[in-house]
Design an enzyme around this catalytic site. Sequence first.
Site, PDB file in Angstrom:
ATOM      1  N   THR A 180       0.881  -1.159   0.000  1.00  0.00           N
ATOM      2  CA  THR A 180       0.000   0.000   0.000  1.00  0.00           C
ATOM      3  C   THR A 180       0.916   1.205   0.000  1.00  0.00           C
ATOM      4  O   THR A 180       2.057   1.094   0.429  1.00  0.00           O
ATOM      5  CB  THR A 180      -0.823  -0.003   1.305  1.00  0.00           C
ATOM      6  OG1 THR A 180      -1.661  -1.149   1.309  1.00  0.00           O
ATOM      7  CG2 THR A 180      -1.671   1.227   1.491  1.00  0.00           C
ATOM      8  N   GLY A 210      -9.385  -5.194   0.915  1.00  0.00           N
ATOM      9  CA  GLY A 210      -8.441  -5.287   2.026  1.00  0.00           C
ATOM     10  C   GLY A 210      -8.806  -4.344   3.157  1.00  0.00           C
ATOM     11  O   GLY A 210      -9.967  -3.959   3.339  1.00  0.00           O
ATOM     12  N   ASP A 211      -7.805  -3.962   3.935  1.00  0.00           N
ATOM     13  CA  ASP A 211      -8.007  -3.120   5.113  1.00  0.00           C
ATOM     14  C   ASP A 211      -8.184  -1.643   4.784  1.00  0.00           C
ATOM     15  O   ASP A 211      -8.799  -0.902   5.556  1.00  0.00           O
ATOM     16  CB  ASP A 211      -6.799  -3.254   6.044  1.00  0.00           C
ATOM     17  CG  ASP A 211      -5.510  -2.867   5.316  1.00  0.00           C
ATOM     18  OD1 ASP A 211      -5.190  -3.516   4.290  1.00  0.00           O
ATOM     19  OD2 ASP A 211      -4.840  -1.913   5.741  1.00  0.00           O
ATOM     20  N   THR A 230       0.287  -0.564   6.591  1.00  0.00           N
ATOM     21  CA  THR A 230       0.508  -1.372   5.383  1.00  0.00           C
ATOM     22  C   THR A 230       0.892  -2.789   5.805  1.00  0.00           C
ATOM     23  O   THR A 230       1.569  -2.974   6.813  1.00  0.00           O
ATOM     24  CB  THR A 230       1.587  -0.766   4.470  1.00  0.00           C
ATOM     25  OG1 THR A 230       1.968  -1.727   3.473  1.00  0.00           O
ATOM     26  CG2 THR A 230       2.834  -0.356   5.219  1.00  0.00           C
ATOM     27  N   GLY A 233      -3.796  -7.240   4.380  1.00  0.00           N
ATOM     28  CA  GLY A 233      -5.016  -6.534   4.751  1.00  0.00           C
ATOM     29  C   GLY A 233      -5.932  -7.316   5.664  1.00  0.00           C
ATOM     30  O   GLY A 233      -6.557  -6.741   6.566  1.00  0.00           O
TER      31      GLY A 233
HETATM   32  N1  ASP Z   1      -2.913  -3.627   3.142  1.00  0.00           N
HETATM   33  C1  ASP Z   1      -2.936  -3.884   1.725  1.00  0.00           C
HETATM   34  C2  ASP Z   1      -4.049  -4.815   1.401  1.00  0.00           C
HETATM   35  O1  ASP Z   1      -4.107  -5.900   1.965  1.00  0.00           O
HETATM   36  C3  ASP Z   1      -1.662  -4.401   1.199  1.00  0.00           C
HETATM   37  C4  ASP Z   1      -0.417  -3.861   1.854  1.00  0.00           C
HETATM   38  O2  ASP Z   1      -0.416  -2.852   2.499  1.00  0.00           O
HETATM   39  O3  ASP Z   1       0.649  -4.476   1.731  1.00  0.00           O
HETATM   40  O4  ASP Z   1      -4.852  -4.516   0.557  1.00  0.00           O
END
Ligand code: ASP
Length: 297
Positions: A180, A210-211, A230, A233
């Site tokens: 992210t 995701g999150d 990040t 997620g």
């Molecule tokens: N958090 C992000 C997601 O899962 C990916 C990441 O931050 O690496 O969509």
Amino acid sequence: MKYVILTHGGVTAPQSGAESCARAADDALGALDAGGEALAAAIAATARLEDDPRLNAGTGSNLRLDGRTIEMDAAVMASDGRFGAVACIERVKNPVLVAAKVLETPHLLLAGAGATAFARRLGFADHDPATDEARERHARAVAALRDGAGDDQTDDAARFHALTAKRFWNFDAEPIECDTVGAVVRDVHGRFAAAASTGGSSYSLRGRVGDVPLTGAGIYAGPHGAVAATGVGEEIARRLLARAIYDWLADGVAPARAAQRGVAMFPEVVAIGVLVVGRSGQAIASNRNMPSAQLVG
Ligand code: ASP
């Protein structure tokens, strides 16, 4: 009060992403110098990071398992409670700018075809975010699935992805490709904001969210500070990471301690990074070598 700008390029992004983080922080400062509030600065930084094809957000976002689909999530939040997000938006250059427009609607989150149609209605042009780098990442991910990492998955997200791959694709491996981009800002008036954008994890089914666009999971901002996370997620959302860290800030925990506690909520196998800014300071913490930048003045 001093301003604080923190940016990151993703917890597993290449170190070369640090240049973009520095440029993104400069853009955020430009937005503050132009009279913008913390929110405008966080958005400017995140949009700049989305434009770096090496980073998994906006242009350069991960391809989904089919090797063609790109669905992106983005969110923005200000300390007065304004929150706007898009999930699974397709074919726009800067999802974070569309998320910022959701703030002007009565809604918090627009998803899928509705989010894309909303962007078009507001004049966001059709844009193919696929890049050669993303295609190479996808090819590597598929090769890793083919090689197979065995069944000794140690964390929930890995199990989820491995099971999904097995059930639908007959593959098995640990998810490693995610990322992210994000920013948190405190302006000189003490307002806080957070923004984030992602192409999601590379071993994802169509429609996976995701999150990032879930309030309190990937980002949170309030009168006590702002947080952007990040990492995998599903793991972040399960723990409402950004809100957990924010609550510690609200209880008087120092930003550095709150950031470390946030990262310590995860087993080492789960890559996690956080940006945290509070009234008393700021911190960047990660269990990987996360590219990031910081401007304070
Ligand atoms: N958090 C992000 C997601 O899962 C990916 C990441 O931050 O690496 O969509």
